[in-house]
Design an enzyme around this catalytic site. Structure first.
Site, PDB file in Angstrom:
ATOM      1  N   HIS A 239       0.992  -1.393   0.031  1.00 18.79           N
ATOM      2  CA  HIS A 239       0.073   0.037   0.098  1.00 18.79           C
ATOM      3  C   HIS A 239       0.891   1.359  -0.019  1.00 18.79           C
ATOM      4  CE1 HIS A 239      -3.602  -2.376   0.661  1.00 18.79           C
ATOM      5  NE2 HIS A 239      -3.050  -3.091   1.557  1.00 18.79           N
ATOM      6  N   GLU A 279      -6.936  12.205  -3.089  1.00 21.41           N
ATOM      7  CA  GLU A 279      -6.661  11.127  -3.671  1.00 21.41           C
ATOM      8  C   GLU A 279      -8.212   9.778  -4.032  1.00 21.41           C
ATOM      9  OE1 GLU A 279      -3.517   8.667  -2.290  1.00 21.41           O
ATOM     10  OE2 GLU A 279      -2.631  10.347  -1.396  1.00 21.41           O
ATOM     11  N   ARG A 297      -0.856  18.389   2.572  1.00 25.74           N
ATOM     12  CA  ARG A 297       0.478  18.611   2.488  1.00 25.74           C
ATOM     13  C   ARG A 297       0.979  18.501   1.088  1.00 25.74           C
ATOM     14  NH1 ARG A 297       2.182  13.462   1.462  1.00 25.74           N
ATOM     15  NH2 ARG A 297       1.069  11.690   2.567  1.00 25.74           N
ATOM     16  N   ARG A 341      10.630   5.755  -7.309  1.00 24.81           N
ATOM     17  CA  ARG A 341      11.427   6.064  -5.901  1.00 24.81           C
ATOM     18  C   ARG A 341      12.534   5.085  -5.770  1.00 24.81           C
ATOM     19  NH1 ARG A 341       6.143   7.339  -1.759  1.00 24.81           N
ATOM     20  NH2 ARG A 341       4.955   8.345  -3.311  1.00 24.81           N
TER      21      ARG A 341
END
Length: 448
Positions: A239, A279, A297, A341
């Site tokens: 997740h 989201e 944020r 990432r």
């Protein structure tokens, strides 16, 4: 604008914020733990203050120490980055009460959107689509079973105040639901605060084959809320996001327009200011979407929105907090961008791999951006998230961006520790990712 900005974070996001702060002619102040003393962001700041030992609870999560550092350095604003205290309404209030500018949304907006059940109810009232689910916390496993009979299986079980996938599980029948409920309850209580609201449990209908797509919003100083495009974040392990791209290859222009409109309504419903993200879960077959949560944020994956729009989101955050208008006019997205990432972890098991980095050679070239938290000779410790850097590419279209990403991943050399670069190279060649048909289960199919 603010004369000086204290960055209450570490690693790549601290360095990324510091660069924009300094580019605007402002003083950049870093805070750091003993474990991070040798990292690049500390040297990049105009001033750096040691705030405690390696443990985050005694440094990056220690509000009194951070506020003391702000006072000592005469900081005029605080930017929390993401993670740590970024979505802590109490911290935001402390900053404002001290007479400093908070580079983020109002504390009330953070609080209202921090509880997923409250956020669902608020979004439904604002006309934003939400998945079938509960409107109140589920008190016990028997109640969960009763709710599941109404909602329908499969069911997603998650902590109302959680994040990072902690406590989340999918249940396809009653026995699995009872087990998932108890696990989520125990896990959320451990991570999110005893018997408080952050340990409450939420149930929602699970969407099979879903994509995870988020919309970048920007709440301006005058109250206007803008939508700056979407990012597809469906490549996830446990997740947690691994790769993001914009625009999403899985939605139509008509669905994109509906999502942008809903995201603006979501921001307006809470009086949003600054950068935030709405989201959503997208059902590709039905070309429909449901609200998932709002991140109050800056997101990890914000660079790809910057690459396609040419807008520096950190600069806009600073301007909004100072009551200034944005530095851009009409938003026109250009091309395609992908973020990968790079983690210090085993590429097969995803187990973290701390240690000293012996070699660090970044790829260079047109359309390549690296936001890095480490460098050659630095040490990855076990105290924090193992993300080393974000490798971002931008090109005229998706095929060109994919090829640029493949070349960049192959050229990125990191030695001394394990990294997920081999996994990223494998992903870029995977048929589902290459043709854009992937969903949130792709990593699970690659690593059963």
């Amino acid at each position: 604008m603010h004369e000086s900005v204290l960055v209450a974070n570490r690693g790549e996001i601290a360095g990324r914020i510091i660069r924009t702060v300094r580019a605007l002619g402002l003083k950049a102040i870093a805070v750091y733990s003993e474990a991070d003393a040798g990292l690049p962001f500390v040297a990049e700041a105009d001033e750096a203050i040691l705030i405690g030992p390696a443990r985050a609870a005694s440094s990056y999560l220690d509000i009194p120490r951070i506020m003391e550092a702000a006072q000592r350095t005469n900081a005029r604003a605080v930017h929390p980055g993401y993670g740590f205290l970024a979505e802590n309404a109490g911290f935001a209030r402390r900053v404002l009460e001290a007479g400093l500018a908070w580079i983020g949304p109002p504390p009330d907006a953070i609080e209202r959107m921090g509880d997923k059940i409250n956020a669902r109810n608020l979004m439904a009232k604002a006309g934003v689509p939400v998945a079938p689910g509960v409107t109140d916390p589920v008190p016990d496993a028997d109640a969960a079973v009763a709710e599941a009979a109404r909602i329908g299986y499969p069911i997603m079980v998650k902590a109302a105040g959680g994040g990072g996938g902690i406590g989340m599980a999918v249940a396809r029948d009653e026995p699995a639901l009872r087990q998932a409920y108890e696990t989520a309850r125990t896990t959320s209580a451990r991570f999110f605060g005893g018997s408080g609201k952050r340990a409450d449990i939420l149930l929602e209908r699970f969407v099979e084959g879903a994509r995870h797509v988020e919309v970048q919003i920007l709440g301006l100083a005058d109250g206007t809320v803008l939508a700056l495009g979407e990012r597809d974040c469906s490549v996830q392990r446990r997740h947690q996001k691994v790769v993001e791209e914009t625009p999403s290859p899985g939605i139509t222009p008509e669905l994109r327009a509906r999502m942008m409109e809903a995201a603006v309504r979501a921001g307006e419903a809470v009086g949003y200011r600054g950068a935030g993200t709405v989201e959503c879960l997208v059902d590709p077959a039905a070309q429909d979407f449901f609200f998932l949560e709002m991140n109050t944020r800056l997101q990890v994956e914000h660079p790809i929105t910057e690459l396609v729009t040419g807008i520096d989101l950190v600069e806009q955050q600073l301007r909004i907090a100072a009551g200034e208008p944005p530095s851009f006019g009409e938003v026109a997205a250009r091309g395609h961008a992908i973020e990968l990432r790079v983690y210090a972890e085993d590429p097969a098991t995803f187990i973290p791999s701390p240690g000293e980095i012996k070699v660090w050679e970044e790829p260079v070239g047109d359309g390549i951006r690296i936001d890095a938290g480490y460098a050659e000779g630095t040490t990855v410790t076990p105290y924090y998230d193992p993300m080393l850097a974000k490798l971002c590419v931008h090109a005229d279209d998706r095929p060109a961006a994919l090829e640029r990403a493949r070349v960049a991943v192959a050229a990125f050399r990191i030695e001394g520790i394990n990294t997920n670069l081999p996994f990223l190279a494998e992903l870029l060649e995977h048929p589902e990712f290459a043709d854009g048909s992937y969903d949130t289960g792709i990593v699970g199919r690659m690593r059963p």
